[in-house]
Every structure is written in structure tokens, then in C-alpha cells.
Design a protein around this motif. Structure first.
Motif, PDB file in Angstrom:
ATOM      1  N   UNK A  14      78.025  25.660  -3.229  1.00 54.18           N
ATOM      2  CA  UNK A  14      77.854  24.265  -3.657  1.00 54.18           C
ATOM      3  C   UNK A  14      77.612  24.165  -5.162  1.00 54.18           C
ATOM      4  N   UNK A  15      76.860  25.130  -5.696  1.00 46.47           N
ATOM      5  CA  UNK A  15      76.666  25.160  -7.153  1.00 46.47           C
ATOM      6  C   UNK A  15      77.995  25.394  -7.865  1.00 46.47           C
ATOM      7  N   UNK A  16      78.802  26.265  -7.292  1.00 46.61           N
ATOM      8  CA  UNK A  16      80.119  26.532  -7.885  1.00 46.61           C
ATOM      9  C   UNK A  16      80.993  25.275  -7.894  1.00 46.61           C
ATOM     10  N   UNK A  17      80.974  24.541  -6.783  1.00 46.49           N
ATOM     11  CA  UNK A  17      81.758  23.297  -6.708  1.00 46.49           C
ATOM     12  C   UNK A  17      81.288  22.317  -7.782  1.00 46.49           C
ATOM     13  N   UNK A  18      79.980  22.196  -7.928  1.00 43.52           N
ATOM     14  CA  UNK A  18      79.434  21.278  -8.938  1.00 43.52           C
ATOM     15  C   UNK A  18      79.881  21.688 -10.344  1.00 43.52           C
ATOM     16  N   UNK A  19      79.912  22.988 -10.588  1.00 45.10           N
ATOM     17  CA  UNK A  19      80.326  23.507 -11.889  1.00 45.10           C
ATOM     18  C   UNK A  19      81.810  23.198 -12.145  1.00 45.10           C
ATOM     19  N   UNK A  20      82.645  23.437 -11.134  1.00 39.35           N
ATOM     20  CA  UNK A  20      84.084  23.158 -11.263  1.00 39.35           C
ATOM     21  C   UNK A  20      84.318  21.663 -11.473  1.00 39.35           C
ATOM     22  N   UNK A  21      83.596  20.848 -10.705  1.00 43.73           N
ATOM     23  CA  UNK A  21      83.736  19.388 -10.841  1.00 43.73           C
ATOM     24  C   UNK A  21      83.384  18.931 -12.262  1.00 43.73           C
ATOM     25  N   UNK A  22      82.326  19.494 -12.804  1.00 41.28           N
ATOM     26  CA  UNK A  22      81.905  19.126 -14.169  1.00 41.28           C
ATOM     27  C   UNK A  22      82.979  19.503 -15.186  1.00 41.28           C
ATOM     28  N   UNK A  23      83.593  20.667 -14.981  1.00 39.09           N
ATOM     29  CA  UNK A  23      84.643  21.117 -15.906  1.00 39.09           C
ATOM     30  C   UNK A  23      85.911  20.266 -15.785  1.00 39.09           C
ATOM     31  N   UNK A  24      86.224  19.861 -14.552  1.00 34.65           N
ATOM     32  CA  UNK A  24      87.383  18.976 -14.355  1.00 34.65           C
ATOM     33  C   UNK A  24      87.138  17.637 -15.046  1.00 34.65           C
ATOM     34  N   UNK A  25      85.944  17.112 -14.854  1.00 33.51           N
ATOM     35  CA  UNK A  25      85.578  15.838 -15.488  1.00 33.51           C
ATOM     36  C   UNK A  25      85.699  15.929 -17.010  1.00 33.51           C
ATOM     37  N   UNK A  26      85.185  17.017 -17.569  1.00 35.22           N
ATOM     38  CA  UNK A  26      85.227  17.196 -19.028  1.00 35.22           C
ATOM     39  C   UNK A  26      86.669  17.329 -19.526  1.00 35.22           C
ATOM     40  N   UNK A  27      87.486  18.069 -18.775  1.00 38.64           N
ATOM     41  CA  UNK A  27      88.888  18.239 -19.175  1.00 38.64           C
ATOM     42  C   UNK A  27      89.631  16.903 -19.124  1.00 38.64           C
TER      43      UNK A  27
ATOM     44  N   UNK B 298      93.572  16.174  -8.222  1.00 36.39           N
ATOM     45  CA  UNK B 298      93.087  16.623  -6.914  1.00 36.39           C
ATOM     46  C   UNK B 298      92.645  18.078  -7.013  1.00 36.39           C
ATOM     47  N   UNK B 299      91.409  18.320  -6.609  1.00 34.62           N
ATOM     48  CA  UNK B 299      90.902  19.697  -6.567  1.00 34.62           C
ATOM     49  C   UNK B 299      91.223  20.293  -5.203  1.00 34.62           C
ATOM     50  N   UNK B 300      92.037  21.336  -5.200  1.00 38.01           N
ATOM     51  CA  UNK B 300      92.358  22.049  -3.967  1.00 38.01           C
ATOM     52  C   UNK B 300      91.538  23.328  -3.933  1.00 38.01           C
ATOM     53  N   UNK B 301      90.674  23.437  -2.938  1.00 37.52           N
ATOM     54  CA  UNK B 301      89.865  24.650  -2.767  1.00 37.52           C
ATOM     55  C   UNK B 301      90.733  25.692  -2.070  1.00 37.52           C
ATOM     56  N   UNK B 302      91.000  26.785  -2.766  1.00 39.61           N
ATOM     57  CA  UNK B 302      91.873  27.819  -2.202  1.00 39.61           C
ATOM     58  C   UNK B 302      91.024  28.721  -1.313  1.00 39.61           C
ATOM     59  N   UNK B 303      91.205  28.527  -0.011  1.00 49.01           N
ATOM     60  CA  UNK B 303      90.308  29.146   0.972  1.00 49.01           C
ATOM     61  C   UNK B 303      90.891  30.407   1.604  1.00 49.01           C
ATOM     62  N   UNK B 304      91.986  30.905   1.073  1.00 50.00           N
ATOM     63  CA  UNK B 304      92.618  32.114   1.648  1.00 50.00           C
ATOM     64  C   UNK B 304      91.613  33.271   1.686  1.00 50.00           C
ATOM     65  N   UNK B 305      91.658  34.012   2.759  1.00 47.12           N
ATOM     66  CA  UNK B 305      90.775  35.166   3.036  1.00 47.12           C
ATOM     67  C   UNK B 305      89.315  34.801   3.252  1.00 47.12           C
TER      68      UNK B 305
END
Length: 230
Positions: A3-16, A28-35
Motif C-alpha cells: 500500500x505504501x508502494x501504491x501511494x508512492x507511485x500515485x504521488x509520482x504519477x500526479x507529479x508527472x 490509467x495505472x495498470x498494476x502488473x501482477x504477473x507471478x
């Protein structure tokens, strides 16, 4: 940690998005869930993410069977023609259409199952011999051919940029894919809209967003490093 990782990615997407003068909802953020196990996916689901990317047909089908909640599943890996029948009625989008023969197979299976299938055409912008995808020179002609097929709808382009320690190295490839999409859109081909650009992964999604990505495929940045077993 997820969940912390998702929050970090979301913040970076917002900034970009802000740097590029874009709205967050354009990406659209696609979480790559393979493996990754279903338990990890469920943890990501709790953050509100509904788009998940898988590389292998069998794993994709198993997860769809297990997780009953309505999610958007994306086929982002190389797709063999003999596996098409298992997923045409299950996925929101096939990102990795890299040949006319594959598109024809998707059309045949879609007709059989009476479904419409949205696809992206995969472009090997960097012309890496190890990667799938069409060359930039052949894409427009290929799009015109695929557009004539029944029950298949082209929504845009996808690329897998080179693996690099410096995301700036891939800016030109993302920019070129965006320009290619603009050029194709201007041809006003029936059954083709260039609304989606699937580009950018954990190492370079911020640069991809700055160059026009509408979908980013983030795996390691959300789930952590992958452990591959034989």
C-alpha cells in the motif's frame, strides 16, 4: 508495504501529470501482477486500483477464476495465436498485438464468442531484436489491415522501451510513439482511434507520462521485486 508502494507511485504519477500540464485522470495505472499471488492483488485492490496486467494466459485465467470482483484485466505479454480463445471474452484490452495473423485469430475467436475485443498495436520503437512488436515503418499499413477485421477495435499503440538505468534514455522512444499515434489518427481510418498509449514501466513511467502515456504498466514499483521459479 504494498500500500505504501501504491501511494508512492500515485504521488509520482500526479507529479508527472502536473509537470506535463495534464490531468491525473488521463493516465490509467495498470498494476502488473504477473507471478504475484492473489493475496498481493487483493492488497492492491484495497487501494482502489481496478486495472491489472498479466503476461501469461494460464495465469491470467486462473486469477480471473479466483477473483470474482469486477476488475479490468489487461493482456500485456506476448500472445500466442493458439491461446487467444481463452481470453477474448475475459480481458478489457489486449496490449500486445504484434502481427496481422494474431489480429485475425482474435477476430475469428471474437466472432465465435460474439464479443468485441479492444486491442493496442505493439510497436518495437527502439528496434530491439529481443523484443516483440512491429517496426515503426510497418505500423500504419498494419493498422489499416487490422481495422478491416470484424469485432476487433484498435484503441491505440503500445511499446516496451529498453531497460535502462536512466529513464531519460527512453524519452525519445516515447515521444516517437506519441508522434506515430498522432500521424495515424490524422488518417481517420475507420474502426481506429488513437486514444490510448500504453508505455512506461516501473523504471520510466514518469518520463512516459510527460510524453503522453495514457496507460503505465507498473509491477516492481507496486509489488516489489519478482521471484521467478523454474
Amino acid at each position: 508495504m504494498i500500500k505504501e508502494n501504491v501511494a508512492d507511485v500515485e504521488a509520482k504519477i500526479q507529479a508527472a501529470c502536473e509537470r506535463a500540464g495534464r490531468k491525473r485522470e488521463e493516465v490509467t495505472l495498470i498494476a502488473v501482477s504477473k507471478t504475484k499471488p492473489v493475496s498481493d492483488i487483493r492488497e492492491v485492490m484495497e487501494t482502489g486500483i481496478i486495472d491489472y496486467g498479466e503476461n501469461k494466459v494460464q495465469e491470467l485465467c486462473d486469477k480471473i477464476e479466483t477473483i470474482k470482483e469486477p476488475l479490468n484485466w489487461h493482456m500485456i505479454g506476448h500472445l500466442q495465436r493458439n491461446k487467444v480463445k481463452y481470453i477474448v471474452d475475459k480481458v478489457k484490452l489486449i496490449h500486445s498485438v504484434d502481427s496481422l495473423r494474431l489480429a485475425e485469430q482474435i477476430s475469428q475467436e471474437a466472432i465465435k464468442k460474439n464479443v468485441d475485443v479492444d486491442i493496442l498495436v505493439e510497436v518495437n520503437v527502439a528496434e530491439e531484436t529481443s523484443k516483440f512488436g512491429m517496426s515503426t515503418e510497418e505500423v500504419t499499413q498494419m493498422v489499416e489491415s487490422i481495422a478491416r477485421l470484424d469485432r476487433v477495435h484498435i484503441k491505440g499503440l503500445m511499446t516496451v522501451a529498453p531497460f535502462t538505468d536512466n529513464p531519460e534514455d527512453n524519452r525519445l522512444y516515447f515521444r516517437n510513439l506519441k508522434q506515430l499515434a498522432v500521424d495515424i489518427a490524422q488518417k481517420n481510418i475507420d474502426n481506429v482511434i488513437m486514444s490510448e498509449l500504453s508505455m512506461g514501466m516501473t523504471g520510466d513511467y514518469e518520463v512516459a507520462i510527460e510524453e503522453g502515456a495514457t496507460m503505465v504498466r507498473v509491477g516492481t514499483g507496486i509489488f516489489g521485486e519478482r521471484i521467478y521459479t523454474k
